[in-house]
Motif scaffolding. Structure first.
Motif, PDB file in Angstrom:
ATOM      1  N   LEU A   1       5.860  -3.333  -3.934  1.00  0.00           N
ATOM      2  CA  LEU A   1       5.498  -2.409  -2.845  1.00  0.00           C
ATOM      3  C   LEU A   1       4.775  -1.188  -3.392  1.00  0.00           C
ATOM      4  O   LEU A   1       3.809  -0.704  -2.796  1.00  0.00           O
TER       5      LEU A   1
ATOM      6  N   SER B   1      -0.836  -7.443  -5.574  1.00  0.00           N
ATOM      7  CA  SER B   1       0.401  -7.461  -4.785  1.00  0.00           C
ATOM      8  C   SER B   1       0.519  -8.756  -3.994  1.00  0.00           C
ATOM      9  O   SER B   1       1.610  -9.332  -3.879  1.00  0.00           O
TER      10      SER B   1
ATOM     11  N   THR C   1      -0.293  -2.466   4.309  1.00  0.00           N
ATOM     12  CA  THR C   1      -1.466  -3.126   3.747  1.00  0.00           C
ATOM     13  C   THR C   1      -2.297  -3.776   4.851  1.00  0.00           C
ATOM     14  O   THR C   1      -1.796  -4.078   5.932  1.00  0.00           O
TER      15      THR C   1
ATOM     16  N   TYR D   1       5.803  -3.992   3.731  1.00  0.00           N
ATOM     17  CA  TYR D   1       4.559  -4.374   3.051  1.00  0.00           C
ATOM     18  C   TYR D   1       3.460  -4.674   4.073  1.00  0.00           C
ATOM     19  O   TYR D   1       2.316  -4.227   3.920  1.00  0.00           O
TER      20      TYR D   1
ATOM     21  N   ALA E   1       1.186  -2.084  -4.160  1.00  0.00           N
ATOM     22  CA  ALA E   1       0.391  -2.175  -2.937  1.00  0.00           C
ATOM     23  C   ALA E   1       0.002  -0.788  -2.432  1.00  0.00           C
ATOM     24  O   ALA E   1      -1.142  -0.555  -2.014  1.00  0.00           O
TER      25      ALA E   1
END
Length: 350
Positions: A149, A167, A221, A217, A152
């Protein structure tokens, strides 16, 4: 649940977390469970406190977080490994919040150390590397939450697509070797040296790192639709299994498919958080909402009047037998406090 009740519970949990004391002994080592230490228990706690700060914008909470990092920077940071990376996730958000250049310097240094020197398994997965326990050739589901994490987030901060792609790669490699295709749950670990999943333990907290971590996540992202759909499908398969194994009181056993093992609160909190957030954001069907709400009620029953979360298992390595998981000490821990905090903050949003 009324917002006022939830906020009252959160304030108690934060106070209990900030004043938590004690030492856990694990075979040949011991560690401090207070917020004075720097490690993954404290890292999870910092992230939860920051998430609540975002809701309340309470200056005192932001000051606590800034002071915590300042004290540790002055004292000197530990070597880079999976567990010591966890606090850095919160620091990425504090940097965005404050613009403190020292935060950026520390973040860049840490990120560069991971990308240049972090040990890897076959197929490029991050070894669950701990300075005192290298775990050569091993993948653990904990690693995604503790380290990936952060990577990312750094891809977002530095606008470096390569970090985001790394990631993604880590999620895919871990899913490949840790997924139990029979149940849809995750095994705790995989060993490339012996090519096995150790005890084939469907460990609750390890699975909950995936539930909570994947939902966060996906929020932090921007993924290609094919990758995003694939990750959504792994989450749904896991939650289907969680619904099946959920105990009557809403909690889950420390080995999910073994009702002869004890019920564990930190995993149950993280499952509730991940499920309810995924439902709210449209990543999961609303049909699963009751699973999350039932879990939340179970967790609330484990919180003392002073905000101490009970029924939390201490740090848990990958074991060779399922029985060893059931022997881990149960006691208040920072991540038990913090996962309950995340769950309650999500209930306010929900």
């Amino acid at each position: 649940m009324e917002k006022r009740f939830l906020e009252s519970m959160i304030e108690k949990i934060i106070h209990s977390l900030q004043t938590l004391e004690g030492t856990v002994v694990e075979k040949d080592k011991s560690y401090d469970v207070s917020m004075r230490d720097w490690g993954w228990p404290q890292g999870v706690a910092l992230f939860a406190m920051y998430q609540y700060y975002v809701i309340k914008r309470e200056p005192g909470l932001l000051k606590y977080l800034e002071d915590w990092f300042a004290e540790h920077f002055e004292a000197g940071l530990p070597p880079v490994d999976v567990n010591s990376t966890c606090p850095m996730l919160t620091l990425t958000y504090l940097y965005e919040e404050t613009g403190n250049p020292e935060y950026k310097r520390q973040l860049d240094k840490w990120c560069d150390e991971i990308t240049a020197h972090f040990p890897r398994t076959e197929e490029g997965g991050f070894t669950h590397y701990i300075v005192t326990l290298p775990n050569e050739g091993q993948l653990w589901d904990d690693t995604l939450y503790m380290t990936v994490l952060f990577l990312a987030r750094m891809g977002q901060l530095r606008k470096e697509p390569a970090l985001q792609q790394e990631s993604i790669r880590q999620f895919l490699v871990h899913i490949k070797y840790l997924t139990d295709t029979r149940t849809g749950l995750l095994f705790h670990g995989w060993d490339f040296n012996g090519r096995h999943n150790f005890a084939q333990a469907r460990w609750a907290r390890g699975n909950s790192w995936y539930t909570a971590g994947l939902v966060d996540y996906l929020s932090m992202t921007q993924l290609d639709p094919g990758v995003e759909a694939y990750l959504f499908s792994t989450l749904e398969q896991q939650v289907k299994a969680l619904e099946k194994y959920q105990a009557e009181n809403g909690l889950w056993h420390t080995i999910l498919d073994r009702p002869d093992t004890y019920l564990e609160t930190s995993a149950s909190s993280a499952f509730a958080y991940g499920i309810l957030k995924a439902v709210r954001e449209g990543k999961l069907s609303a049909a699963y909402e009751n699973v999350g709400l039932k879990a939340a009620q179970g967790v609330l029953s484990m919180i003392d009047s002073d905000g101490t979360v009970q029924g939390v298992s201490a740090g848990t390595p990958v074991f060779r037998t399922v029985e060893e998981y059931n022997e881990v000490e149960v006691r208040p821990m920072p991540y038990g406090q913090s996962m309950a905090l995340l769950m309650l903050a999500e209930l306010i949003k929900h």
